[in-house]
Design an enzyme around this catalytic site. Structure first.
Site, mmCIF file in Angstrom:
data_model
loop_
_atom_site.group_PDB
_atom_site.id
_atom_site.type_symbol
_atom_site.label_atom_id
_atom_site.label_comp_id
_atom_site.label_asym_id
_atom_site.label_seq_id
_atom_site.Cartn_x
_atom_site.Cartn_y
_atom_site.Cartn_z
ATOM 1 N N LYS A 61 0.827 -1.220 0.000
ATOM 2 C CA LYS A 61 0.000 0.000 0.000
ATOM 3 C C LYS A 61 0.860 1.267 0.000
ATOM 4 O O LYS A 61 0.705 2.143 0.837
ATOM 5 C CB LYS A 61 -0.952 0.012 1.192
ATOM 6 N N ASP A 64 3.420 7.888 -0.999
ATOM 7 C CA ASP A 64 4.523 8.785 -0.694
ATOM 8 C C ASP A 64 4.701 9.772 -1.847
ATOM 9 O O ASP A 64 3.931 9.755 -2.811
ATOM 10 C CB ASP A 64 5.811 7.982 -0.469
ATOM 11 N N THR A 68 9.909 8.796 -4.250
ATOM 12 C CA THR A 68 9.967 7.669 -3.314
ATOM 13 C C THR A 68 9.071 6.535 -3.780
ATOM 14 O O THR A 68 9.424 5.352 -3.660
ATOM 15 C CB THR A 68 9.563 8.128 -1.904
ATOM 16 N N GLN A 184 -14.413 -5.523 9.353
ATOM 17 C CA GLN A 184 -14.802 -5.026 8.040
ATOM 18 C C GLN A 184 -16.181 -4.367 8.113
ATOM 19 O O GLN A 184 -17.005 -4.702 8.966
ATOM 20 C CB GLN A 184 -14.837 -6.172 7.020
ATOM 21 N N ARG A 205 -8.866 -13.975 7.258
ATOM 22 C CA ARG A 205 -9.309 -14.686 8.457
ATOM 23 C C ARG A 205 -10.370 -15.755 8.235
ATOM 24 O O ARG A 205 -10.326 -16.795 8.910
ATOM 25 C CB ARG A 205 -9.771 -13.662 9.505
#
Length: 224
Positions: A61, A64, A68, A184, A205
């Site tokens: 994710k 910047d 970068t 969520q 999960r």
């Protein structure tokens, strides 16, 4: 019917991820490694996941300044990964440059729209004026113009995204059976997400907690 499932390996140790993948690699389409894993593991350990012959999705994710962002994308070249995530809030100019860098190393960039743990109130509290659907639309148009491979989005927004940008692949977290949302907010069950047009389900999960082998079989059997 498409049954592409990337398992979200939200683990810290190499032993944990290898044990999980040994159990379920034949039943999944790919491996997603997130911050919990990649901040603690070496490049050699990430490359070692290639033994399962599944595409690896590096969920860093990145968000910047342009230089970068570009250099971060370039740094992924030797990791044997197929996908990486960048926030669409990086903006069009930075995303175009990042995508050009990614294409040179045969890496598919996926733009993160709005996290599936967010609702309208979260957006307003952060100062966004638009409601969820309008903000996602705005970001999807940026992803399309930047020519990204795909986007990370809630399954609730797939149909809207496909109308705006049919070439963008939709990778969808927030996949839950209705009795357990975890943290969520914008969720959908696996079968409905596939029917809505998800190109790839990202599931953590609901697979990894308990018996992963039984869990993945439950998910696969729920898809028509």
């Amino acid at each position: 019917m498409n049954k592409n499932i990337f398992v979200a390996c939200d683990v810290s140790t190499q032993k944990e991820i290898l044990a999980l993948l040994e159990l379920i690699h034949k039943d999944i389409s790919g491996i997603k490694i997130g911050l919990q894993y990649i901040t603690r593991r070496s490049p050699d350990e990430i490359r070692a996941l290639s033994k399962f012959n599944k595409p690896i999705f590096y969920d860093g994710k990145f968000f910047d300044i342009k230089n970068t962002l570009i250099e971060s994308i370039k740094s992924l070249e030797e990791l044997n990964i197929s996908y990486a995530t960048v926030h669409l809030l990086n903006g069009l100019d930075s995303l175009k440059a990042a995508n050009e860098a990614a294409q040179k190393i045969n890496l598919n960039l996926l733009g993160v729209s709005i996290l599936t743990s967010f609702g309208n109130e979260d957006l307003f509290n952060l100062g966004f004026k638009d409601k969820m659907e309008d903000q996602v639309k705005r970001l999807i148009k940026i992803a399309m113009t930047a020519n990204l491979y795909g986007v990370i989005c809630s399954p609730l927004e797939i149909k809207m995204i496909k109308k705006i940008a049919p070439k963008l692949k939709c990778f969808t977290p927030g996949i839950r059976f209705n009795d357990n949302k975890d943290d969520q907010v914008r969720i959908m069950n696996p079968n409905d997400a596939i029917k809505a047009g998800s190109d790839c389900l990202i599931i953590g999960r609901p697979i990894t907690i308990g018996d992963p082998k039984k869990n993945i079989q439950k998910i696969l059997s729920s898809i028509d």
